[in-house]
Motif scaffolding. Sequence first.
Motif, PDB file in Angstrom:
ATOM      1  N   SER A 615       0.834  -1.204   0.000  1.00  0.00           N
ATOM      2  CA  SER A 615       0.000   0.000   0.000  1.00  0.00           C
ATOM      3  C   SER A 615       0.866   1.251   0.000  1.00  0.00           C
ATOM      4  O   SER A 615       1.911   1.303   0.664  1.00  0.00           O
ATOM      5  CB  SER A 615      -0.889   0.004   1.244  1.00  0.00           C
ATOM      6  N   ASP A 616       0.388   2.261  -0.719  1.00  0.00           N
ATOM      7  CA  ASP A 616       1.062   3.556  -0.652  1.00  0.00           C
ATOM      8  C   ASP A 616       0.547   4.392   0.525  1.00  0.00           C
ATOM      9  O   ASP A 616       0.855   5.577   0.632  1.00  0.00           O
ATOM     10  CB  ASP A 616       0.895   4.327  -1.964  1.00  0.00           C
ATOM     11  N   ARG A 617      -0.220   3.767   1.414  1.00  0.00           N
ATOM     12  CA  ARG A 617      -0.641   4.468   2.628  1.00  0.00           C
ATOM     13  C   ARG A 617       0.539   4.709   3.564  1.00  0.00           C
ATOM     14  O   ARG A 617       0.436   5.500   4.506  1.00  0.00           O
ATOM     15  CB  ARG A 617      -1.739   3.700   3.353  1.00  0.00           C
ATOM     16  N   VAL A 618       1.644   4.003   3.364  1.00  0.00           N
ATOM     17  CA  VAL A 618       2.882   4.285   4.090  1.00  0.00           C
ATOM     18  C   VAL A 618       3.962   4.622   3.078  1.00  0.00           C
ATOM     19  O   VAL A 618       3.965   4.117   1.948  1.00  0.00           O
ATOM     20  CB  VAL A 618       3.319   3.096   4.966  1.00  0.00           C
ATOM     21  N   ALA A 619       4.879   5.478   3.491  1.00  0.00           N
ATOM     22  CA  ALA A 619       5.977   5.862   2.613  1.00  0.00           C
ATOM     23  C   ALA A 619       7.047   4.782   2.598  1.00  0.00           C
ATOM     24  O   ALA A 619       7.090   3.905   3.474  1.00  0.00           O
ATOM     25  CB  ALA A 619       6.579   7.190   3.089  1.00  0.00           C
ATOM     26  N   ALA A 620       7.913   4.837   1.611  1.00  0.00           N
ATOM     27  CA  ALA A 620       9.048   3.923   1.577  1.00  0.00           C
ATOM     28  C   ALA A 620       9.870   4.097   2.856  1.00  0.00           C
ATOM     29  O   ALA A 620      10.088   5.212   3.327  1.00  0.00           O
ATOM     30  CB  ALA A 620       9.903   4.196   0.348  1.00  0.00           C
ATOM     31  N   GLY A 621      10.296   2.995   3.424  1.00  0.00           N
ATOM     32  CA  GLY A 621      11.066   3.030   4.662  1.00  0.00           C
ATOM     33  C   GLY A 621      10.240   2.929   5.917  1.00  0.00           C
ATOM     34  O   GLY A 621      10.778   2.824   7.019  1.00  0.00           O
ATOM     35  N   VAL A 622       8.908   2.967   5.766  1.00  0.00           N
ATOM     36  CA  VAL A 622       8.001   2.888   6.913  1.00  0.00           C
ATOM     37  C   VAL A 622       7.062   1.702   6.706  1.00  0.00           C
ATOM     38  O   VAL A 622       6.539   1.502   5.603  1.00  0.00           O
ATOM     39  CB  VAL A 622       7.175   4.181   7.060  1.00  0.00           C
ATOM     40  N   VAL A 623       6.863   0.920   7.764  1.00  0.00           N
ATOM     41  CA  VAL A 623       5.850  -0.131   7.749  1.00  0.00           C
ATOM     42  C   VAL A 623       4.940   0.085   8.952  1.00  0.00           C
ATOM     43  O   VAL A 623       5.328   0.717   9.937  1.00  0.00           O
ATOM     44  CB  VAL A 623       6.466  -1.547   7.783  1.00  0.00           C
ATOM     45  N   ALA A 624       3.729  -0.431   8.871  1.00  0.00           N
ATOM     46  CA  ALA A 624       2.760  -0.201   9.945  1.00  0.00           C
ATOM     47  C   ALA A 624       1.965  -1.470  10.204  1.00  0.00           C
ATOM     48  O   ALA A 624       1.530  -2.146   9.265  1.00  0.00           O
ATOM     49  CB  ALA A 624       1.808   0.943   9.582  1.00  0.00           C
ATOM     50  N   SER A 625       1.790  -1.773  11.488  1.00  0.00           N
ATOM     51  CA  SER A 625       0.973  -2.913  11.886  1.00  0.00           C
ATOM     52  C   SER A 625       0.209  -2.531  13.142  1.00  0.00           C
ATOM     53  O   SER A 625       0.809  -2.143  14.143  1.00  0.00           O
ATOM     54  CB  SER A 625       1.847  -4.148  12.156  1.00  0.00           C
ATOM     55  N   PRO A 626      -1.122  -2.588  13.126  1.00  0.00           N
ATOM     56  CA  PRO A 626      -1.911  -2.105  14.257  1.00  0.00           C
ATOM     57  C   PRO A 626      -1.649  -2.877  15.544  1.00  0.00           C
ATOM     58  O   PRO A 626      -1.377  -4.079  15.539  1.00  0.00           O
ATOM     59  CB  PRO A 626      -3.362  -2.300  13.790  1.00  0.00           C
ATOM     60  N   LYS A 627      -1.748  -2.173  16.654  1.00  0.00           N
ATOM     61  CA  LYS A 627      -1.580  -2.766  17.979  1.00  0.00           C
ATOM     62  C   LYS A 627      -2.916  -3.365  18.441  1.00  0.00           C
ATOM     63  O   LYS A 627      -3.931  -3.286  17.752  1.00  0.00           O
ATOM     64  CB  LYS A 627      -1.127  -1.698  18.977  1.00  0.00           C
ATOM     65  N   GLY A 628      -2.910  -3.973  19.637  1.00  0.00           N
ATOM     66  CA  GLY A 628      -4.149  -4.330  20.308  1.00  0.00           C
ATOM     67  C   GLY A 628      -4.534  -5.792  20.302  1.00  0.00           C
ATOM     68  O   GLY A 628      -5.457  -6.180  21.007  1.00  0.00           O
ATOM     69  N   ARG A 629      -3.859  -6.624  19.525  1.00  0.00           N
ATOM     70  CA  ARG A 629      -4.225  -8.042  19.506  1.00  0.00           C
ATOM     71  C   ARG A 629      -3.661  -8.769  20.725  1.00  0.00           C
ATOM     72  O   ARG A 629      -2.559  -8.477  21.182  1.00  0.00           O
ATOM     73  CB  ARG A 629      -3.705  -8.717  18.229  1.00  0.00           C
ATOM     74  N   TRP A 630      -4.419  -9.727  21.217  1.00  0.00           N
ATOM     75  CA  TRP A 630      -3.883 -10.609  22.247  1.00  0.00           C
ATOM     76  C   TRP A 630      -2.824 -11.499  21.605  1.00  0.00           C
ATOM     77  O   TRP A 630      -3.088 -12.134  20.572  1.00  0.00           O
ATOM     78  CB  TRP A 630      -4.980 -11.485  22.826  1.00  0.00           C
ATOM     79  N   PRO A 631      -1.649 -11.603  22.195  1.00  0.00           N
ATOM     80  CA  PRO A 631      -0.625 -12.469  21.595  1.00  0.00           C
ATOM     81  C   PRO A 631      -1.087 -13.902  21.384  1.00  0.00           C
ATOM     82  O   PRO A 631      -0.850 -14.499  20.328  1.00  0.00           O
ATOM     83  CB  PRO A 631       0.524 -12.384  22.609  1.00  0.00           C
ATOM     84  N   LYS A 632      -1.778 -14.490  22.381  1.00  0.00           N
ATOM     85  CA  LYS A 632      -2.140 -15.903  22.259  1.00  0.00           C
ATOM     86  C   LYS A 632      -3.231 -16.140  21.215  1.00  0.00           C
ATOM     87  O   LYS A 632      -3.465 -17.280  20.817  1.00  0.00           O
ATOM     88  CB  LYS A 632      -2.566 -16.470  23.607  1.00  0.00           C
ATOM     89  N   LEU A 633      -3.888 -15.073  20.767  1.00  0.00           N
ATOM     90  CA  LEU A 633      -4.871 -15.192  19.695  1.00  0.00           C
ATOM     91  C   LEU A 633      -4.312 -14.702  18.363  1.00  0.00           C
ATOM     92  O   LEU A 633      -5.057 -14.480  17.412  1.00  0.00           O
ATOM     93  CB  LEU A 633      -6.138 -14.406  20.059  1.00  0.00           C
TER      94      LEU A 633
END
Length: 668
Positions: A615-633
């Motif tokens: 996606s071009d929603r992030v610039a080159a050199g940047v990645v994004a992954s949302p927070k909030g998930r339970w690790p065990k799930l």
Amino acid sequence: MSGELRVLGACPLDCPDTCSWVVTVENGKAVKLRGNPDQPYTRGALCVKVNRYLEHTQADDRILYPMRRTGPKGSGQFERITWDEALDEISVRLRGIVEEHGGEAVWPYLGTGTLGYLQGCEGVAGRRFWNMLGASKHWLNICSAAGSTGLRRTNGTAAGMDPENFALSKLILLWGTNTLTSGHHLWKFIQDARADGAHVVAIDPIRTRTADQADEHLAIRPGTDAALALGLLNVVLAENAQDEEFLAEHTEGWEDFRQEILSHPVERVAEITGIPAEAVHRLGMRLAHTRPTAIRATQGLQRHKGGGTALRTIAAIPGVTGDWRHPGGGVAYSTSDHVRFTIDTRDDLLAKPVRTRVMSKLASQLDDVRCLWVYAANPVGSTPDANAIRRQLEREDLFTVVMEQFPTDTVDYADIVLPATMQTEHHDLHAGYGHLYLLWNEPAVEPPGECLSTTETFRRLAAHMGMTEPSLFDSDLELAEQLLSSGHPSLEGITLDRLRKEGWVRMNYPQPFAPFAEGFPTPSGRLRFPPAGQAYVPSHTASAGRSAYPLTLVTPAPHTFLNTTFGNNPELRRRAKDPVVLVNPADAAARGLSAGQRVRVHNDGGGFLADVEISDRVAAGVVASPKGRWPKLSPGGANPNAVVAERDGDMGRGPGFHDNLVELSPVS
């Protein structure tokens, strides 16, 4: 109970909007929840998350009874026990720990699972009990400490403009905030302003749903916000648009700060921030010639090494332009400092001064702790260096008690689990950090099973341990009366009886509200400009692209979870789908990655799994992954906190959730 009741309450969650809500109860069961249409900020609407709150309170995996661990730590294996058995074991263990190691070996770890002044973190729930025990204090720095400290250094307070006054603004900068996901009620006031000709600019490393709706989006490089603020002010000075009268009457340190501004011309700032020079100049021109200008800057913006400096510098902008003199001008970060409660945690009950332990340093500061008491928090899912936290929680010499509603990853490591009430089941008093209203939460239904409120749990534990200090046994209503008794003019006429009857009351601040038109709550009464020579570019930004981990990871709030609250809700998990990492097309091509491919996002601290979304929603050199998930799930049993290192920011010991350099590797 029979028939239908409408019970007034308030959302307890970690969001600036703190909505007023109405619960419909039929025959003792809560059957409907809606936003209160009479409350001016809520206006009848809740968010996509809280719309499912009643369903959440009645979920099959709700913890209803005290439990004792039966399997290895981390296994989540428990047996049901009685409250007396739980309190007996806790009392014996606490007495033994205090006698052998001292009270500071006990760490009460309180999070933002509820922002209540009775049951949650705003009133420091349970602190009187912990003071009697001599336990360590807890510095809840994980959310907003760096930014609050930076604002106080500039303005003398973290409080700023009334968000409702955005309706009066002509230029609105949504700086590092995704309003439509994390506090969407402000958008109504922004729409009012737009109807009157306001221009809205989103400044964010990610093109969020808010950026999609703005008039303009500036994709800033993470951590370079202070430099952009200086670049915009450079244009203001070039236009000779500074408010000389306001500068002379209400600020100090102007000449040194002016030189710092002049050392950040547009071309240099464009190179630092990754924003094209023409875009910086264009916004600088708007800022120079548009009054009033309102800036909304929220917590994600300051979760990096330079976060305090970023907010301190952004707060200086309306000092230069004079926007603080205008209703609808200034900076809105948090309204919490406008709240003037009396919070008597009874520090006089301490036999001696005690250590303060830092929330975001859980892994490294647990070494000499023998009891960790977790409430309104899920540190295994929400705190930096998650792998090190797990290793600490596996210690057999660490007695862990968790007060919880659901079987989180943190619960899996507990020795004793205590069932906690949810918002529809207890009293609480709230004050939003995104508006100027007080709200009362009346319990709508009886708690299920054997769930107890935070206040009642500590009352029972104090009695079980033979404590006799009267203040430990104050009722919820007595505590609320105490909170409202400060005598501050902002609370005049606001009684508990009135709150219980009306559900919400605006504090006694004028409408419209220009808080610093006549001065600032600093020793001199003046805004204090940042000193010259601040570190305006965090070091991690300079090293990005030149290390084994060349990508900067940003972990924004998702639309479906609030921190890790609702992380187990089946419908919201379905809507969230599998975890993704947004990758710019250039970075994907350089690594031979394809859309939907599973990768490991990793650095020296650990890693987590996610599916690639190109996606071009992030610039080159940047990645994004949302927070909030339970690790065990989550796939692989980890979330983004596995790659977040413990580190202090520049102010307030704020954590560096967005200082992370990572690499992406395909999972075969």
